[in-house]
Design a protein around this motif. Structure first.
Motif, PDB file in Angstrom:
ATOM      1  N   LEU A 112       0.836  -1.165   0.095  1.00 35.98           N
ATOM      2  CA  LEU A 112      -0.174  -0.098  -0.024  1.00 35.98           C
ATOM      3  C   LEU A 112       0.915   0.693   0.025  1.00 35.98           C
ATOM      4  O   LEU A 112       0.347   2.692  -0.218  1.00 35.98           O
ATOM      5  N   GLY A 113       2.112   0.940   0.065  1.00 36.31           N
ATOM      6  CA  GLY A 113       3.134   2.253  -0.523  1.00 36.31           C
ATOM      7  C   GLY A 113       3.037   2.455   1.097  1.00 36.31           C
ATOM      8  O   GLY A 113       3.935   3.912   1.410  1.00 36.31           O
ATOM      9  N   VAL A 114       2.761   2.363   2.285  1.00 38.10           N
ATOM     10  CA  VAL A 114       3.496   2.797   3.354  1.00 38.10           C
ATOM     11  C   VAL A 114       3.993   1.384   4.315  1.00 38.10           C
ATOM     12  O   VAL A 114       3.715   1.244   5.595  1.00 38.10           O
ATOM     13  N   ILE A 136       1.365  -2.003  15.550  1.00 33.93           N
ATOM     14  CA  ILE A 136       1.902  -1.684  14.172  1.00 33.93           C
ATOM     15  C   ILE A 136       1.467   0.111  13.804  1.00 33.93           C
ATOM     16  O   ILE A 136       1.628   0.916  12.765  1.00 33.93           O
ATOM     17  N   ALA A 137      -0.059   0.376  14.383  1.00 35.46           N
ATOM     18  CA  ALA A 137      -0.121   1.929  14.096  1.00 35.46           C
ATOM     19  C   ALA A 137       0.803   2.799  14.694  1.00 35.46           C
ATOM     20  O   ALA A 137       0.814   3.891  13.868  1.00 35.46           O
ATOM     21  N   ASP A 138       1.031   2.757  15.939  1.00 35.66           N
ATOM     22  CA  ASP A 138       2.554   3.409  16.105  1.00 35.66           C
ATOM     23  C   ASP A 138       3.306   3.689  15.326  1.00 35.66           C
ATOM     24  O   ASP A 138       4.299   4.519  15.593  1.00 35.66           O
ATOM     25  N   ALA A 143       6.784   6.859  11.156  1.00 35.97           N
ATOM     26  CA  ALA A 143       7.444   6.553   9.908  1.00 35.97           C
ATOM     27  C   ALA A 143       6.988   7.958   9.167  1.00 35.97           C
ATOM     28  O   ALA A 143       7.302   7.354   8.240  1.00 35.97           O
ATOM     29  N   GLY A 144       6.067   8.788  10.192  1.00 35.52           N
ATOM     30  CA  GLY A 144       5.373   9.727   9.451  1.00 35.52           C
ATOM     31  C   GLY A 144       4.428  10.021   7.943  1.00 35.52           C
ATOM     32  O   GLY A 144       4.222   9.599   7.511  1.00 35.52           O
ATOM     33  N   HIS A 145       3.410   8.346   8.355  1.00 30.52           N
ATOM     34  CA  HIS A 145       3.172   7.412   7.559  1.00 30.52           C
ATOM     35  C   HIS A 145       1.420   8.604   7.531  1.00 30.52           C
ATOM     36  O   HIS A 145       0.521   8.667   6.945  1.00 30.52           O
ATOM     37  N   ALA A 147      -1.069  10.690  10.413  1.00 25.33           N
ATOM     38  CA  ALA A 147      -1.001  11.325  12.071  1.00 25.33           C
ATOM     39  C   ALA A 147      -1.013  10.812  13.533  1.00 25.33           C
ATOM     40  O   ALA A 147      -0.084  11.463  14.915  1.00 25.33           O
ATOM     41  N   ASN A 148      -1.886   9.583  13.793  1.00 26.91           N
ATOM     42  CA  ASN A 148      -2.108   9.344  15.183  1.00 26.91           C
ATOM     43  C   ASN A 148      -2.781   8.113  14.986  1.00 26.91           C
ATOM     44  O   ASN A 148      -3.070   7.463  13.631  1.00 26.91           O
ATOM     45  N   ARG A 149      -2.859   6.844  15.868  1.00 26.89           N
ATOM     46  CA  ARG A 149      -3.241   5.702  15.874  1.00 26.89           C
ATOM     47  C   ARG A 149      -4.380   6.014  14.877  1.00 26.89           C
ATOM     48  O   ARG A 149      -5.050   4.608  13.900  1.00 26.89           O
ATOM     49  N   THR A 150      -5.382   6.316  15.463  1.00 26.53           N
ATOM     50  CA  THR A 150      -6.507   6.961  14.543  1.00 26.53           C
ATOM     51  C   THR A 150      -7.116   6.723  13.122  1.00 26.53           C
ATOM     52  O   THR A 150      -7.620   5.792  12.488  1.00 26.53           O
ATOM     53  N   GLU A 151      -5.812   7.615  12.384  1.00 26.28           N
ATOM     54  CA  GLU A 151      -6.118   7.486  11.007  1.00 26.28           C
ATOM     55  C   GLU A 151      -4.749   6.390  10.597  1.00 26.28           C
ATOM     56  O   GLU A 151      -5.674   6.026   9.602  1.00 26.28           O
ATOM     57  N   ALA A 152      -4.338   5.673  11.260  1.00 25.37           N
ATOM     58  CA  ALA A 152      -3.942   4.369  11.026  1.00 25.37           C
ATOM     59  C   ALA A 152      -5.078   3.540  11.148  1.00 25.37           C
ATOM     60  O   ALA A 152      -4.866   2.708  10.069  1.00 25.37           O
ATOM     61  N   PHE A 153      -5.925   3.442  11.661  1.00 24.57           N
ATOM     62  CA  PHE A 153      -6.803   2.381  11.787  1.00 24.57           C
ATOM     63  C   PHE A 153      -8.103   2.363  10.569  1.00 24.57           C
ATOM     64  O   PHE A 153      -8.186   1.705   9.690  1.00 24.57           O
ATOM     65  N   ASP A 154      -7.981   4.017  10.777  1.00 26.48           N
ATOM     66  CA  ASP A 154      -9.488   4.237   9.625  1.00 26.48           C
ATOM     67  C   ASP A 154      -8.799   3.662   8.220  1.00 26.48           C
ATOM     68  O   ASP A 154      -9.605   4.058   7.407  1.00 26.48           O
ATOM     69  N   ARG A 155      -7.379   4.156   7.963  1.00 24.93           N
ATOM     70  CA  ARG A 155      -7.247   3.924   6.021  1.00 24.93           C
ATOM     71  C   ARG A 155      -6.681   2.241   6.533  1.00 24.93           C
ATOM     72  O   ARG A 155      -6.887   2.363   5.876  1.00 24.93           O
ATOM     73  N   PHE A 156      -6.008   2.166   6.869  1.00 26.46           N
ATOM     74  CA  PHE A 156      -5.253   0.716   6.668  1.00 26.46           C
ATOM     75  C   PHE A 156      -6.516  -0.509   7.939  1.00 26.46           C
ATOM     76  O   PHE A 156      -5.703  -1.733   7.120  1.00 26.46           O
ATOM     77  N   LEU A 157      -6.312   0.014   8.954  1.00 27.46           N
ATOM     78  CA  LEU A 157      -6.347  -1.577  10.069  1.00 27.46           C
ATOM     79  C   LEU A 157      -6.923  -2.123  10.412  1.00 27.46           C
ATOM     80  O   LEU A 157      -7.311  -3.044  11.234  1.00 27.46           O
ATOM     81  N   ALA A 158      -8.365  -1.164  10.426  1.00 26.86           N
ATOM     82  CA  ALA A 158      -9.451  -1.315  10.549  1.00 26.86           C
ATOM     83  C   ALA A 158     -10.248  -2.721  10.075  1.00 26.86           C
ATOM     84  O   ALA A 158      -9.425  -3.108   9.259  1.00 26.86           O
TER      85      ALA A 158
END
Ligand code: AMP
Ligand code: FE
Ligand code: FE
Ligand code: ZN
Length: 279
Positions: A112-114, A136-138, A143-145, A147-158
């Motif tokens: 996914l490029g991150v 993983i979100a942290d 790594a700067g991909h 801004a925060n855990r919530t964005e990591a879940f919303d875009r990738f991990l949920a």
């Protein structure tokens, strides 16, 4: 009396050491706090010792990762026998399933490029015996991909997200039975949070009470809106379920979950204690 029955330390996906969490609970004016790390009892001795030091009553708990129809359901357990072989055996399997999923998730993130490396994730794990999605979100944040855990879940991990990989779980029904066999009290965590009302409608909760002796549901939780809390309170009342309230504190790992932001009614806490004493 202020009672918070659901919190996480760095022994799972929170950020405070157990003793630090209990010290903060005292500062926040809590009289009772339960430590309920995901699928492990590892932080409980430290938390109880810190409770004696700070004048906070610490309840021994755990939040078990179960599932229903392929969706995750979190089950809180209190006062269980921590040596029970069936329960501890399942917790070990759940923890290794969580860690075992790391490599395929990292492969998806790279596609996914991150990209993040296993080392970058392991640097975020704290004292947790398993590697969860929040770690993983942290690493994605570091790594700067994102801004925060919530964005990591919303875009990738949920659940169902582009980098989601399912892992070993036990059914909710078996989870309740295991907790009871270990003489613990079983309370479903945030049952209607994040769209789970479809997964756990009133008739399913009623069946869990009738067939598995479910003891309680968490009502006052940040993932429940006022209408959901009201309906859940009425339903729990009619089913005779204990109703709890909690912060689901994760240290700096979760915003709007400050210690004591929701609390449990002392009368409900007494019922929970009576049940743990009886078993
Ligand atoms: P895991 O047990 O590794 O599958 O990760 C599940 C944990 O991730 C949960 O216990 C929550 O703490 C967290 N989590 C799950 N979904 C989300 C979400 N949408 N946003 C933020 N955190 C989440
Ligand atoms: Fe968590
Ligand atoms: Fe949870
Ligand atoms: Zn939790």
């Amino acid at each position: 009396m202020r009672i918070d029955l659901h919190t996480h330390s760095r022994v799972s996906d929170g950020t405070d050491a157990p003793a630090e969490l209990v010290r903060r609970a005292a500062t926040a004016g809590l009289d009772v706090v339960a430590l309920t790390d995901h699928d492990t009892f590892d932080g409980l001795d430290e938390a109880v010792a810190a409770g004696e030091q700070h004048g906070v009553r610490v309840i021994r708990g755990v939040e078990m990762s179960t599932s229903r129809e392929g969706h995750s359901v979190h089950l809180l357990a209190y006062g269980m026998d921590e040596e029970d072989p069936a329960l501890t055996g399942e917790l070990i399997k759940i923890r290794s399933g969580r860690s075992g999923r790391l490599a395929p998730v990292l492969a998806k993130l790279a596609e996914l490029g991150v990209p993040v490396t296993e080392q970058q994730v392991l640097a975020q794990v704290g004292d947790s015996p398993s590697v969860g999605r929040p770690h993983i979100a942290d690493a994605l944040v570091k790594a700067g991909h994102v801004a925060n855990r919530t964005e990591a879940f919303d875009r990738f991990l949920a659940d169902g997200g582009p980098a989601h990989v399912s892992r070993y779980t036990v059914s909710l029904e078996r989870g309740i039975d295991l907790v009871h066999q270990a003489r613990g009290v079983a309370v479903i965590a945030h049952p209607w949070g994040r769209g789970r009302k479809r997964l756990l409608p009133p008739e399913v909760l009623e069946r869990l009470v009738d067939e598995h002796g479910l003891d309680g549901v968490e009502v006052d939780h940040q993932d429940h809106n006022p209408a959901e809390r009201k309906e859940l309170r009425r339903l729990a009342g009619s089913l005779g379920l204990i109703m709890t309230g909690s912060s689901d504190y994760h240290g700096v790992g979760k915003v709007d979950h400050d210690l004591g932001c929701n609390t449990t009614d002392p009368e409900m806490f007494s019922r929970l204690q009576e049940l743990t004493a009886m078993r």
